[in-house]
Motif scaffolding. Structure first.
Motif, PDB file in Angstrom:
ATOM      1  N   ALA A 133       6.061 -65.747   3.603  1.00 12.05           N
ATOM      2  CA  ALA A 133       6.153 -66.781   2.574  1.00 12.05           C
ATOM      3  C   ALA A 133       6.211 -66.120   1.201  1.00 12.05           C
ATOM      4  N   GLY A 134       6.780 -64.922   1.157  1.00 16.80           N
ATOM      5  CA  GLY A 134       6.832 -64.158  -0.091  1.00 16.80           C
ATOM      6  C   GLY A 134       8.242 -64.042  -0.630  1.00 16.80           C
ATOM      7  N   THR A 135       8.514 -62.948  -1.325  1.00 15.94           N
ATOM      8  CA  THR A 135       9.811 -62.788  -1.975  1.00 15.94           C
ATOM      9  C   THR A 135      10.429 -61.429  -1.679  1.00 15.94           C
ATOM     10  N   TRP A 136      11.735 -61.429  -1.541  1.00 13.83           N
ATOM     11  CA  TRP A 136      12.477 -60.167  -1.455  1.00 13.83           C
ATOM     12  C   TRP A 136      12.635 -59.599  -2.851  1.00 13.83           C
ATOM     13  N   VAL A 137      12.483 -58.288  -2.963  1.00 13.94           N
ATOM     14  CA  VAL A 137      12.681 -57.612  -4.239  1.00 13.94           C
ATOM     15  C   VAL A 137      13.591 -56.419  -3.969  1.00 13.94           C
ATOM     16  N   VAL A 174      13.094 -67.395   8.658  1.00 12.80           N
ATOM     17  CA  VAL A 174      13.112 -68.823   8.321  1.00 12.80           C
ATOM     18  C   VAL A 174      13.105 -69.665   9.600  1.00 12.80           C
ATOM     19  N   ALA A 175      13.853 -69.208  10.613  1.00  7.54           N
ATOM     20  CA  ALA A 175      13.860 -69.938  11.887  1.00  7.54           C
ATOM     21  C   ALA A 175      12.450 -69.962  12.487  1.00  7.54           C
ATOM     22  N   TYR A 176      11.763 -68.832  12.408  1.00  5.16           N
ATOM     23  CA  TYR A 176      10.379 -68.760  12.901  1.00  5.16           C
ATOM     24  C   TYR A 176       9.473 -69.719  12.121  1.00  5.16           C
ATOM     25  N   ASP A 178       6.957 -74.677   0.484  1.00  4.02           N
ATOM     26  CA  ASP A 178       7.112 -73.859  -0.728  1.00  4.02           C
ATOM     27  C   ASP A 178       7.331 -72.388  -0.380  1.00  4.02           C
ATOM     28  N   GLY A 179       6.562 -71.915   0.610  1.00  7.66           N
ATOM     29  CA  GLY A 179       6.672 -70.517   1.015  1.00  7.66           C
ATOM     30  C   GLY A 179       8.046 -70.205   1.577  1.00  7.66           C
ATOM     31  N   VAL A 180       8.563 -71.105   2.417  1.00  8.39           N
ATOM     32  CA  VAL A 180       9.877 -70.882   3.030  1.00  8.39           C
ATOM     33  C   VAL A 180      10.962 -70.888   1.947  1.00  8.39           C
TER      34      VAL A 180
END
Lengths: 75, 447
Positions: B293-297, B341-343, B399-401
């Motif tokens: 539920a985080g962000t790619w950087v 996301v599917a998970y 929100d996390g997704v």
């Protein structure tokens, strides 16, 4: 009479009755579920309509709490 | 370990930054015996730490906690002192729960802490119970975390009637579902209900599902409290940054030699340094920061950023559960995101409209994007779907997704363009990098 309106999203099944009975305070989201747009409606008339919507919800998803004493309508 | 170096308190401007490992010289929470030694016994724990001197003086503990600025390490970063003070003011005897049910599939920090340093977790839980005046404390774990459960149960058995001031211990084991690790889901489960997030008007610290004030705090958070009660507060704070005092545990996962290895970040340490400690010597393609539920950087951006909330905020990320997921060059971030996301879409509680109706669409759209089957105008629809999902539902799951999807579209912008032209990149056929758990049948329900 000041009230606070909340919709429990875990109980909302999208019957949409609230959006009819209390149209100034609730709108439907993209999937037809209720979303509160005015959680503290001003005036006696609006409060009455909110309570009517809470009583009419088939799944009891709307909670209306009267300001201060915590007394509520709906589950 | 009983008396911290005074140097830290005398010169508050001096900070040192380092990376600690289990049993390593710079570790704080993870100091003590090496990994291979398994759970530290009560004897070993008491030899190194002694009994919590403040346990019988709750008022002093509260003062120390307030001045420490300790924040929740489950991801919420809510000040623990505020949570406890709210619970103390609310009517009724508070319910105290330690959340050791680590739902983030790639994270291992709480599991590691429970398996290797169970007494630090119990010491912290005892401190919380003493502060709010609860006679009982529950440690809640996922059913699949057998090692952690054994260690905690053994530690509880060792302590029975030996530690004065300990609360009555309960160990609770719930379903392995992602949303079951959410605080209101745990509180509901412990009250005899289903481990699904609840909607409530009042904060749980005021009134939980049982009607009593309920304090649910992450295992790492309470373990810090155990250190805090024994150390000079300034020394404890110097283990972190101004925006987040105290050291923090980080799990490195993904394309590394040993995924799931836990490090302790002491002071302000760059993400690059943490990755170097796990054998990654140059910036990877991208880093997943903060959990699923985080962000790619972008790898290069992450590399030079400190792993602390204020610095992470600058690059649009959050510390979350302390996960750093490494995506190597040549892999497809969109394919990875689509799998995650599917998970996550399959792990909803199935209660609220946005999760029931919105997340499956989001997952299907990401899947189409990853396969190169999405058209340009559908990408616009994906973006507006994200906008509609944010802030909806009873918990923060949607929100996390959305956070993950939005960051993927931004960070893997070039890949998005390539995928929209009709062909997925070569990386899309690579072996998966991020782990997706198999749900065992025992956890199919919500009890």
């Amino acid at each position: 009479m000041s009230v606070e309106v909340r919709i429990d999203p875990t109980l909302c099944r999208g019957y949409a009755i609230c959006a009819l009975l209390f149209s100034e305070g609730v709108e439907l989201d993209a999937w037809g579920y209720g979303r509160v747009i005015d959680a503290t409606p001003a005036g006696r008339r609006a409060a009455k309509r909110a309570i009517r919507a809470a009583k009419a919800c088939p799944n009891g998803a709307i909670r209306v709490i009267s300001g201060g004493d915590g007394e509520g309508w709906g589950p | 370990m009983t008396s911290p170096p005074l140097l830290q308190t005398l010169t508050p401007t001096f900070r040192y930054s380092t990376i600690g490992e289990v049993g390593g010289p710079h570790a704080r929470l993870l100091s003590g015996p090496p990994r291979g030694a398994g759970a530290e016994s009560l004897d070993g724990h008491l030899t190194r730490w002694g009994v919590n001197p403040l346990l019988v003086r709750p008022a002093e503990m509260r003062t120390a906690l307030r001045s420490s600025g300790l924040q929740g390490r489950g991801g919420g970063r809510f000040p623990l002192s505020m949570k406890l003070e709210t619970a103390m003011l609310a009517p009724g005897v508070p319910v105290v729960v330690v959340n050791a049910s680590e739902s983030e599939p790639a994270s291992a920090k709480d599991d590691t802490l429970c398996r290797l340093r169970p007494h630090l977790v119990l010491d912290g839980a005892a401190a919380v119970a003493a502060m709010v005046g609860a006679g009982e404390a529950t440690i809640h774990l996922h059913r699949s975390a057998r090692g952690a459960r054994e260690a905690i149960e053994a530690a509880v058995a060792e302590r029975r009637s030996l530690i004065a001031g300990d609360p009555w211990w309960r160990v609770s084991v719930g379903p392995d579902r992602y949303v079951s690790g959410e605080a209101s889901a745990i509180a509901s489960f412990i009250d005899g209900g289903e481990a699904r997030p609840r909607f409530s008007q009042a904060p749980m610290a005021v009134r939980g599902p049982s009607g009593r004030p309920t304090v649910v705090s992450n295992a790492e958070t309470v373990a810090h409290l155990a250190l805090l009660c024994r150390w000079d507060v300034a020394f404890w704070r110097a283990g972190g940054s101004l925006s987040s005092p105290g050291s923090q545990l980080v799990t490195v996962a993904g394309a590394v030699a040993e995924p799931g290895r836990v490090f302790e970040v002491v002071g302000e340490v760059g993400i690059g340094e943490v990755l170097m400690a796990s054998g990654i010597l140059s910036p990877p393609a991208a880093v997943l920061v903060g959990g699923y539920a985080g962000t790619w950087v972008q790898g290069a951006v992450a590399w030079s950023t400190s792993f602390e909330p204020a610095a992470l905020e600058q690059i649009g990320a959050q510390a979350g559960c302390g996960l750093l997921g490494v995506l190597p060059h040549g892999s497809c971030g969109l394919a990875e995101t689509a799998r995650v996301v599917a998970y996550l879409a399959g792990e909803t509680a199935g209660q609220c409209g946005p999760c029931v109706s919105g997340l499956p669409t989001l997952a299907a759209t990401m899947e189409a994007l990853a396969r190169g089957e999405l058209r340009r105008r559908e990408l616009r629809r994906l973006r507006s779907l994200c906008d509609r999902l944010i802030g909806s539902g009873a918990c923060r799951h949607p929100d996390g997704v959305v956070r993950l999807v939005r960051s993927a579209i931004e960070v893997f912008e070039d890949d998005v363009v390539r995928h929209l032209s009709g062909a997925p990149c070569r990386g899309a056929s690579h072996a998966p990098i991020l782990p997706i758990p198999d749900l065992d049948a025992a956890s199919a329900g919500w009890r």
